[in-house]
Design a protein around this motif. Sequence first.
Motif, PDB file in Angstrom:
ATOM      1  N   THR A 179       0.836  -1.195   0.000  1.00 41.34           N
ATOM      2  CA  THR A 179       0.000   0.000   0.000  1.00 41.34           C
ATOM      3  C   THR A 179       0.877   1.253   0.000  1.00 41.34           C
ATOM      4  O   THR A 179       0.595   2.215  -0.720  1.00 41.34           O
ATOM      5  CB  THR A 179      -0.956  -0.006   1.213  1.00 41.34           C
ATOM      6  OG1 THR A 179      -1.733  -1.207   1.188  1.00 41.34           O
ATOM      7  CG2 THR A 179      -1.878   1.194   1.188  1.00 41.34           C
ATOM      8  N   GLY A 180       1.959   1.235   0.776  1.00 40.55           N
ATOM      9  CA  GLY A 180       2.887   2.366   0.785  1.00 40.55           C
ATOM     10  C   GLY A 180       3.550   2.555  -0.569  1.00 40.55           C
ATOM     11  O   GLY A 180       3.675   3.682  -1.061  1.00 40.55           O
ATOM     12  N   SER A 181       3.952   1.457  -1.199  1.00 42.20           N
ATOM     13  CA  SER A 181       4.556   1.539  -2.535  1.00 42.20           C
ATOM     14  C   SER A 181       3.558   2.085  -3.543  1.00 42.20           C
ATOM     15  O   SER A 181       3.910   2.882  -4.416  1.00 42.20           O
ATOM     16  CB  SER A 181       5.031   0.160  -2.989  1.00 42.20           C
ATOM     17  OG  SER A 181       5.996  -0.323  -2.109  1.00 42.20           O
ATOM     18  N   LEU A 182       2.325   1.669  -3.408  1.00 42.42           N
ATOM     19  CA  LEU A 182       1.261   2.166  -4.276  1.00 42.42           C
ATOM     20  C   LEU A 182       1.085   3.669  -4.102  1.00 42.42           C
ATOM     21  O   LEU A 182       0.967   4.412  -5.083  1.00 42.42           O
ATOM     22  CB  LEU A 182      -0.041   1.425  -3.959  1.00 42.42           C
ATOM     23  CG  LEU A 182      -1.280   1.810  -4.731  1.00 42.42           C
ATOM     24  CD1 LEU A 182      -1.095   1.494  -6.210  1.00 42.42           C
ATOM     25  CD2 LEU A 182      -2.485   1.061  -4.173  1.00 42.42           C
ATOM     26  N   LEU A 183       1.115   4.124  -2.870  1.00 40.59           N
ATOM     27  CA  LEU A 183       1.008   5.566  -2.609  1.00 40.59           C
ATOM     28  C   LEU A 183       2.150   6.332  -3.265  1.00 40.59           C
ATOM     29  O   LEU A 183       1.924   7.367  -3.905  1.00 40.59           O
ATOM     30  CB  LEU A 183       1.022   5.828  -1.097  1.00 40.59           C
ATOM     31  CG  LEU A 183      -0.298   5.796  -0.377  1.00 40.59           C
ATOM     32  CD1 LEU A 183      -0.087   5.858   1.129  1.00 40.59           C
ATOM     33  CD2 LEU A 183      -1.184   6.929  -0.829  1.00 40.59           C
TER      34      LEU A 183
END
Length: 169
Positions: free
Chosen positions: A67-71
């Motif tokens: 999710t952090g990488s997606l952000l």
Amino acid sequence: MIERVLGQILFTSRWLLAPFYLVLAFCLFGLLVKMVLVFVEESHHLLHATETDTIVSVLTFIDLALTGSLLVMVMLSGYENFVSRLDHANHKDWPVWMGQVDFSGLKLKLMSSIVAISAIELLRAFMSVDETSNRDLAWYAGIHLTFVVSALILAFTDRLNGHHKTAEK
């Protein structure tokens, strides 16, 4: 003259997107805080956790990392695609993908990340199958399949669009 002024206003209005990307940066910080809190909580139970509980905990961390990488991907690619180019001349550790992800690529990467996150949620549900109802498992599987099919359709239409552009040249 009116057309030129209107065009300039519309072109400049792209900067209204910059605060959206700034909020995503704050969300990334919030996600980091959540990751630390979950890590502290899970580390207290590590010695007494079952193998399944440990795997579910690890899946939670993977989920948060994805999710952090997606952000980051949406934040940086979106800013660069829609607002302004980022100056990376003085950054030795500049990611290779930056500046190469167009809107189409961003959509595909976004869908791929959503599918991966969904798969982790589905796996987490199956890891605790004794505590999850058949109805809930069916919903998890159905939602995951919906994401997979959506990603495949998006990739297929994007590929068709790419071949169509190549054929026009």
